[in-house]
Design a protein around this motif. Structure first.
Motif, PDB file in Angstrom:
ATOM      1  N   GLU A 190       0.913  23.145  15.275  1.00 17.26           N
ATOM      2  CA  GLU A 190       1.470  24.381  14.727  1.00 17.26           C
ATOM      3  C   GLU A 190       0.654  24.904  13.551  1.00 17.26           C
ATOM      4  O   GLU A 190       0.843  26.042  13.118  1.00 17.26           O
ATOM      5  N   GLN A 230      11.949  38.231  12.617  1.00 23.07           N
ATOM      6  CA  GLN A 230      12.144  38.732  11.257  1.00 23.07           C
ATOM      7  C   GLN A 230      13.403  39.578  11.235  1.00 23.07           C
ATOM      8  O   GLN A 230      13.554  40.463  12.078  1.00 23.07           O
ATOM      9  N   ARG A 239      10.894  30.885  13.280  1.00 24.42           N
ATOM     10  CA  ARG A 239       9.681  30.805  14.095  1.00 24.42           C
ATOM     11  C   ARG A 239       9.910  29.931  15.316  1.00 24.42           C
ATOM     12  O   ARG A 239      10.770  29.058  15.316  1.00 24.42           O
ATOM     13  N   TYR A 288       6.769  35.434  18.376  1.00 26.96           N
ATOM     14  CA  TYR A 288       6.553  34.094  17.834  1.00 26.96           C
ATOM     15  C   TYR A 288       7.434  33.831  16.628  1.00 26.96           C
ATOM     16  O   TYR A 288       7.698  32.711  16.254  1.00 26.96           O
ATOM     17  N   LYS A 289       7.830  34.932  15.977  1.00 25.81           N
ATOM     18  CA  LYS A 289       8.723  34.764  14.833  1.00 25.81           C
ATOM     19  C   LYS A 289       9.717  35.903  14.845  1.00 25.81           C
ATOM     20  O   LYS A 289       9.373  37.029  15.240  1.00 25.81           O
ATOM     21  N   TYR A 306      -0.141  35.818  15.148  1.00 22.64           N
ATOM     22  CA  TYR A 306       1.301  36.115  15.079  1.00 22.64           C
ATOM     23  C   TYR A 306       2.065  35.087  14.255  1.00 22.64           C
ATOM     24  O   TYR A 306       3.176  35.348  13.819  1.00 22.64           O
ATOM     25  N   GLN A 307       1.468  33.914  14.101  1.00 22.06           N
ATOM     26  CA  GLN A 307       2.193  32.885  13.356  1.00 22.06           C
ATOM     27  C   GLN A 307       2.569  33.383  11.959  1.00 22.06           C
ATOM     28  O   GLN A 307       3.639  33.071  11.449  1.00 22.06           O
ATOM     29  N   TRP A 308       1.684  34.141  11.331  1.00 25.75           N
ATOM     30  CA  TRP A 308       2.006  34.654   9.992  1.00 25.75           C
ATOM     31  C   TRP A 308       1.814  36.167   9.874  1.00 25.75           C
ATOM     32  O   TRP A 308       2.188  36.767   8.871  1.00 25.75           O
ATOM     33  N   ARG A 309       1.231  36.784  10.874  1.00 27.54           N
ATOM     34  CA  ARG A 309       0.997  38.224  10.861  1.00 27.54           C
ATOM     35  C   ARG A 309       2.011  38.906  11.755  1.00 27.54           C
ATOM     36  O   ARG A 309       2.500  38.305  12.690  1.00 27.54           O
ATOM     37  N   PRO A 310       2.274  40.200  11.583  1.00 25.50           N
ATOM     38  CA  PRO A 310       1.793  41.027  10.479  1.00 25.50           C
ATOM     39  C   PRO A 310       2.244  40.455   9.136  1.00 25.50           C
ATOM     40  O   PRO A 310       3.395  40.007   9.005  1.00 25.50           O
ATOM     41  N   ARG A 365       3.448  25.931  20.487  1.00 31.12           N
ATOM     42  CA  ARG A 365       2.363  24.981  20.760  1.00 31.12           C
ATOM     43  C   ARG A 365       2.865  23.539  20.757  1.00 31.12           C
ATOM     44  O   ARG A 365       2.394  22.717  21.531  1.00 31.12           O
TER      45      ARG A 365
END
Lengths: 462, 462
Positions: free
Chosen positions: A377, A6, A81, A3-4, B73-77, A85
């Protein structure tokens, strides 16, 4: 699918990208009061020489100092990201990616250059910085950076935002900065404007005049001015956004994006994301690159390309840019960071070259998009950022209508947690839109005709 | 060295950890009005059965549903960061790590359980959730989660915070929730308290009563109540914090931390970080685990361990916990999330077992620490979080005095961008401290003597 995306710190770009090296035609130089190009020495009372060197540089890649990297690591590399959705809601075949600059301590992309500028001033022996701020994103970013480098910081904040957003001022104070409403009684420029228009909501142009005056008149000579957008070195520092995004798209298995979107007030957020992809477009890639501005302050979409001052009191050199005139006071829209009469010369030159396709939106449309965004979101965006969200939704719908599997990339330039009063107005049906009347635009254009002409240079032709 | 340790999404824990499986003595069960342990069926009007099953589970590991993971998952981990500049300022040999839960859309750790609770209610066919909120962190987190699952959300917000923090209410509204000040005129519980004390600042205990009443009296039967802390299932959902931190410390080359610190109001933030390390302590590791509470509301450090209600109107079962009494209204400190008369039973049982070493601080000390933090690490923390920062600074100084190279880990539970008025009071010298007077504590203890006794069970002994 992640989803993101890094990046590791070790994969963060270690150089900034300078579009001036690759533009088909180099941008027109800033002019002094005599109508001749300004020399670096003439800017020395305003900026330290290391920043002036960056401002005029045409070197393609410029090293990021290690001391700057060590602070950027706190929140960078910023995540890229995927808005899964939103894609689903819009039933679009497009894949929507956004570069999340809201994760910085000040909540926007602004610290990217604030940290660099504070560093360069620090090593040049400067003790104190002055600046302007609109909605407060820039002022709080510079306050943050100055706290970390042990510099004093003085912020002139556009009055309407100062009154609407008291918490931004508190942020700056927590970081040790001194923040006053602009126009203030502390400068000649401020007092003059207050005398003429005591009820003025203020503007970025006025606040810039005050901040420059405060810097250049400091008898100790240890104060310099810091600008949060518009100038080449500021845009340069922001290119880390697009450079990271490029690496991250590759990790996500994408090649180049089909559409790149960013909101543009002075141009630094947009340029930060767009410039590293602009070079691909110059080299033949097919990318729609879209800066989005408010219809209430339509520099790129309606204003002429001219030589004009960056501030209201005519203290800056003349910059070749799309401008509504240095005396223009934009309507009090909530996106305070987009209330600027001009636009970054590098962005403007690229527009002249046909590289960008600017568009403008009314704020009600942008808040509608921001509400959709928040409820799909789950993130609450800044009023400035909502312009990019609105354009992204339009482009995603267009992709659906065309049946095209496009990659859309936009800059999520900041969160809106300090700017909720605009949402309040929208939800209670009290939000107004402001269209710049044609006759006001014509008067602006007429006034600007008194300034030195800015020849439209496209692809090397004058 | 990396300044922050990021896990990949694929390395995020896929199960929660349940301390109830490993406590030397299982915690005392909740009691009903008849003084007997409550059955799951008795809780059915309040919570859906899938959550009740988690509440009473003694299974060590519980799977996180994929639908929940996909939102987390949007902000985690969440990043584990190293506070290098603070270490330098304090000249401490300690290495200070903090788990940054401020990166969630609502700005705190609260969405970890809000998302899970919204999911379980959704799959149980529930249409609407009610809840209480103190400072607004929890209310906005549940509003966020409900928006993403398409549930209605009603929030009763403690009046003092409702008045002090209008922007928190706006956040909830942007996410589609309905937020009213508590005590409100919408419930019997609220009206009764307003009649008795019209000027009450409100309390979490009162707001919980209102929210439960609104849930259980909904004639459609499609409304349930959601709690943001205290209960076992809430603490369970937060253990993802500590589980991630454990993996990240290993990546950073550390073994176990020497000190683990978290602020504690209802206990979920503290437990979320601490429980996955508590099992190591039970198994013999030497770790100082420190929950920090406000001196104005000293449950763990001064209140008796008793059976008491979780809410003011006595609607909840009796919970075995450290409590100042369900009628206690804490002083109006800025850390609204720490203004709770009780404490999570699982945390309390671990305190009885001697696993934790709670301490309390006055808010002026915490704001002083928060200012130091902001000006060295550049981040503005929530007033609740400032309690953990203050304890971290104390522990880092202690490590310096002892000459010990300790690893200190604390939970950075939330940012303070919505809570700047406390900083304003601190900076302008107008912040008051509130010590709970001994005679008030004695009266509380006397009142609590009327409740059923809670035998101190330590290490399997009654």
């Amino acid at each position: 699918m992640e989803y993101k995306i890094q990046l590791r710190e070790s994969d963060m770009p270690k150089q900034w990208y300078n579009l001036a090296a690759d533009l088909p035609t180099p941008p027109l130089p800033p002019l002094g009061p005599d109508g001749k190009p300004v020399s670096p020495q003439m800017l020395a009372p305003v900026f330290p020489m290391n920043i002036i060197e960056q401002e005029v540089s045409t070197q393609r890649w410029i090293d990021i100092p290690e001391e700057v990297l060590n602070i950027l690591y706190q929140w960078r590399p910023a995540p890229l990201r995927r808005a899964v959705r939103l894609e689903k809601l819009l039933k679009t075949p497009a894949r929507i990616y956004f570069k999340d600059e809201s994760v910085s301590p000040a909540g926007s992309h602004k610290p990217n250059t604030a940290v660099a500028q504070a560093y360069y001033n620090k090593v040049a022996g400067i003790k104190r910085l002055t600046t302007e701020t609109g909605a407060g994103q820039w002022g709080s970013a510079l306050a943050f950076a100055c706290a970390l480098f042990g510099l004093e910081c003085k912020v002139y904040m556009v009055r309407i935002s100062f009154d609407q957003k008291p918490f931004r001022k508190l942020m700056m104070q927590v970081w040790g900065a001194n923040c006053v409403a602009s126009p203030s009684t502390e400068t000649h420029a401020g007092r003059k404007i207050l005398a003429e228009t005591p009820d003025t909501p203020g503007s970025l142009g006025i606040a810039i005049s005050e901040a420059i005056e405060a810097a250049v008149t400091d008898p100790t000579g240890q104060t310099r001015y810091s600008l949060g957008s518009v100038l080449n070195h500021v845009l340069l520092h922001q290119t880390i956004i697009g450079l990271e995004a490029k690496k991250q798209l590759q990790i996500a298995g994408e090649k180049l994006p089909d559409v790149v979107i960013g909101c543009a007030g002075g141009g630094s957020n947009f340029a930060g994301l767009a410039f590293p992809f602009t070079t691909d477009k110059i080299n033949g890639a097919k990318i729609d690159i879209i800066p989005v501005e408010p219809a209430a302050c339509p520099t790129m979409t309606r204003a002429p390309f001219v030589y004009d001052h960056g501030d209201t009191a005519c203290m800056t050199p003349l910059l070749a840019m799309h401008s509504l005139g240095h005396a223009f006071v934009p309507a009090p829209i909530h996106a305070g960071g987009l209330r600027y009469h001009g636009m970054a010369p590098l962005v403007c030159q690229a527009i002249v070259e046909g590289l960008f396709a600017p568009r403008s939106y009314h704020q009600s449309k942008c808040y509608e998009a921001a509400m959709t965004w928040a409820r799909t979101e789950g993130m609450i965006c800044a009023p400035e950022t909502s312009h990019a969200v609105a354009a992204t939704i339009d482009e995603a719908i267009k992709a659906r209508e065309e049946g095209k599997e496009k990659v859309i990339l936009f800059s999520y330039s900041g969160h809106g947690l300090m700017d909720l009063s605009g949402y309040d107005k929208y939800m209670s049906g009290k939000l107004s839109d402001y269209e710049l009347p044609e006759e006001v635009l014509q008067q602006c254009t007429k006034d600007l005709a008194k300034m030195p002409p800015a020849p439209m240079r496209k692809s090397g032709r004058w």
